[in-house]
Design a protein around this motif. Structure first.
Motif, mmCIF file in Angstrom:
data_model
loop_
_atom_site.group_PDB
_atom_site.id
_atom_site.type_symbol
_atom_site.label_atom_id
_atom_site.label_comp_id
_atom_site.label_asym_id
_atom_site.label_seq_id
_atom_site.Cartn_x
_atom_site.Cartn_y
_atom_site.Cartn_z
ATOM 1 N N SER A 17 47.240 51.197 34.103
ATOM 2 C CA SER A 17 47.961 52.051 35.058
ATOM 3 C C SER A 17 47.110 52.298 36.302
ATOM 4 C CB SER A 17 48.375 53.371 34.406
ATOM 5 O OG SER A 17 47.253 54.166 34.055
ATOM 6 N N ARG A 18 45.810 52.512 36.127
ATOM 7 C CA ARG A 18 44.990 52.761 37.313
ATOM 8 C C ARG A 18 44.808 51.473 38.122
ATOM 9 N NH1 ARG A 18 39.254 54.448 34.457
ATOM 10 N NH2 ARG A 18 38.373 52.371 34.081
ATOM 11 N N ASN A 21 47.872 51.073 40.250
ATOM 12 C CA ASN A 21 47.760 51.911 41.452
ATOM 13 C C ASN A 21 46.863 51.247 42.494
ATOM 14 O OD1 ASN A 21 49.278 53.914 40.182
ATOM 15 N ND2 ASN A 21 47.484 54.997 39.419
ATOM 16 N N ASP A 24 48.666 48.303 44.168
ATOM 17 C CA ASP A 24 49.635 48.749 45.187
ATOM 18 C C ASP A 24 48.930 49.046 46.512
ATOM 19 O OD1 ASP A 24 51.850 48.517 43.527
ATOM 20 O OD2 ASP A 24 51.752 50.608 42.852
ATOM 21 N N ARG A 25 47.780 49.722 46.448
ATOM 22 C CA ARG A 25 47.062 50.059 47.672
ATOM 23 C C ARG A 25 46.477 48.793 48.324
ATOM 24 N NH1 ARG A 25 44.513 54.526 50.081
ATOM 25 N NH2 ARG A 25 46.170 55.728 49.053
ATOM 26 N N SER A 48 55.866 46.778 34.729
ATOM 27 C CA SER A 48 55.747 47.305 36.091
ATOM 28 C C SER A 48 56.066 46.258 37.145
ATOM 29 C CB SER A 48 54.327 47.847 36.319
ATOM 30 O OG SER A 48 54.030 48.872 35.392
ATOM 31 N N ILE A 205 44.146 57.258 41.172
ATOM 32 C CA ILE A 205 45.448 57.910 41.055
ATOM 33 C C ILE A 205 45.863 58.401 42.433
ATOM 34 C CG2 ILE A 205 46.649 59.943 40.104
ATOM 35 C CD1 ILE A 205 44.640 59.833 37.767
ATOM 36 N N GLU A 206 47.139 58.352 42.704
ATOM 37 C CA GLU A 206 47.695 59.013 43.885
ATOM 38 C C GLU A 206 48.597 60.131 43.358
ATOM 39 O OE1 GLU A 206 49.685 57.886 48.179
ATOM 40 O OE2 GLU A 206 49.306 56.326 46.720
ATOM 41 N N LYS A 208 51.202 62.968 42.463
ATOM 42 C CA LYS A 208 52.535 63.280 42.990
ATOM 43 C C LYS A 208 53.032 64.568 42.338
ATOM 44 C CE LYS A 208 53.379 58.333 43.512
ATOM 45 N NZ LYS A 208 54.114 57.156 43.017
ATOM 46 N N THR A 296 42.528 58.915 31.828
ATOM 47 C CA THR A 296 43.586 58.924 32.841
ATOM 48 C C THR A 296 44.458 60.165 32.754
ATOM 49 O OG1 THR A 296 43.632 56.508 32.992
ATOM 50 C CG2 THR A 296 45.594 57.674 33.745
ATOM 51 N N GLU A 300 44.998 63.135 35.510
ATOM 52 C CA GLU A 300 46.327 63.440 36.059
ATOM 53 C C GLU A 300 46.666 64.911 35.871
ATOM 54 O OE1 GLU A 300 48.453 59.059 35.480
ATOM 55 O OE2 GLU A 300 48.602 60.562 33.888
ATOM 56 N N LEU A 374 42.048 56.183 45.972
ATOM 57 C CA LEU A 374 42.317 54.752 46.088
ATOM 58 C C LEU A 374 41.694 54.178 47.356
ATOM 59 C CD1 LEU A 374 46.018 54.794 44.859
ATOM 60 C CD2 LEU A 374 44.070 53.846 43.630
#
Length: 386
Positions: A17-18, A21, A24-25, A48, A205-206, A208, A296, A300, A374
């Motif tokens: 998961s990390r 993330n 994506d960045r 994903s 992590i970003e 939210k 993680t 979070e 990130l």
């Protein structure tokens, strides 16, 4: 266009998961991203919608009935070394085919070794650079070996492992900087060769997190199936009988299975979800987060300002030390799995009634609210290319 090759450890979903993330960045920064993964990481990344090389099983510790690692049973398995070498050769083949500008190895020695052999720029992502092995060796074996010899075994193994991590050009520790590190016991006392190239980026992590208040006790059981099942079985055995004074709360249980989206109502106050696709909504509304003490989910929860009730895997030193440190920081309570039926609701009451826990968790959130975790990690990756 720059090419990044990312290979996360396939045990549980935290590493995957990390890395998702981070991918994506990196793509926002103009990179093409290629994944290689096995085990849980492979299934998570495929779900994903990423293209992923690899597949097959990850090399795992053997587990006992309670989910604890079987150290000696693992060491006695002759197939592990053969599989480890096979995976190094597979990574080498993938890297030669893609010819990436940078390799990111999240806790996978196989990828790191293959990348070093090919002379590629490499970044390690870690939150557990060293292992605390002597608790895993077992009490009666420690008595036979002696405490001193057990510590020497741990020192030799860690000298080898940390030397491998140090071959990368940079190491991202996906944790908060000292003295706020969750993995404090695994990131201290490292050799100078590793410390000189180490950057604490914060968790990848970003956040939210919303501001809406709720009355949820969020129970997120993550990790490999062998670690999840014993705790899930115990929880479901008593959780339906919520004490009268706690019936104003809603208990939401995530069973950590992304392959299914099944929802089941166990009682008027207890609901199980096989997976929470909108976990940030639940985290935002939670009063307390209960977890297996994976890095993680701890990160979070704290970034949303939520105190924690942690039930680490018996004998799993990473999660045990995570839980101990969270308790030492005053951000949660560490609960021994053997005492779960006796103490679960009592510890939950303590976290709810003592507002010091929630205040410290909110202070933790505010301290890191302006950090671009990130962005810091991407900066490290770009530095080894240029």
């Amino acid at each position: 266009m720059l090419r990044a090759y990312i290979s996360p450890l396939g045990i549980g979903y935290g590493h995957a998961s990390r890395c998702a993330n981070l991918a994506d960045r990196l793509m926002e920064e103009g990179f093409s991203v290629y994944f290689s993964a096995r085990g849980d990481a492979y299934s998570y990344l495929k779900a994903s919608k990423f293209e992923v090389l690899g597949g097959g099983d990850e090399i795992l510790w053997k587990s006992k009935e309670d989910g604890s690692p079987d150290f000696w049973g693992t060491l006695k398995d002759p197939s592990i070394l053969r599989e480890f070498i096979s995976q190094i050769l597979e990574e080498k083949k993938n890297l030669e085919a893609i010819s990436p500008d940078v390799v990111v190895s999240d806790s996978r020695l196989q990828t790191l070794i293959a990348s070093e052999y090919l002379g590629l720029p490499t970044v390690s992502v870690l939150n557990q650079p060293k292992l605390l092995l002597h608790p895993l060796i077992g009490r009666w074996r420690r008595e036979i070996l002696g405490k001193s010899l057990a510590k020497k075994v741990e020192f030799i193994v860690n000298s080898m492992i940390t030397r491998f991590w140090a071959v990368s050009q940079a190491t991202i520790v996906a944790d908060f900087p000292p003295p706020f590190s969750i993995s404090k016991y695994h990131t201290s006392g490292l050799p100078k060769a590793l410390m000189d190239r180490l950057v604490f980026s914060g968790p990848l992590i970003e956040p939210k997190c919303g501001e809406e208040e709720g009355d949820i006790v969020l129970i997120m059981i993550s990790g490999p199936e062998a670690e999840r099942k014993p705790l899930i079985s115990e929880l479901l055995d008593f959780i339906k009988e919520v004490p009268e004074d706690l019936r104003g709360l809603e208990f939401v249980i995530s069973l950590g299975d992304p392959g299914d989206l099944k929802v089941e109502k166990l009682s008027d106050r207890v609901t199980t979800y096989s997976w929470l696709p909108n976990k940030w909504d639940f985290l935002s509304k939670a009063k307390v987060v209960v977890s297996r003490a994976g890095h993680t989910i701890i990160s979070e929860a704290l970034l949303c300002g939520k105190p924690l009730l942690l039930i680490p895997v018996p004998g799993q030193t990473e999660k045990i030390e995570n839980a101990k440190n969270v308790q030492e920081l005053g951000l949660g309570i560490n609960l021994d799995q053997e005492k779960i039926k006796k103490d679960f609701f009592n510890h939950l009451r303590t976290l709810l009634e003592d507002d010091g826990f929630s205040k410290r968790a909110m202070e933790f959130r505010k301290r890191f609210s302006d950090w671009d975790f990130l962005g810091r990690a991407v900066g490290v990756i770009e530095s080894v290319i240029y």
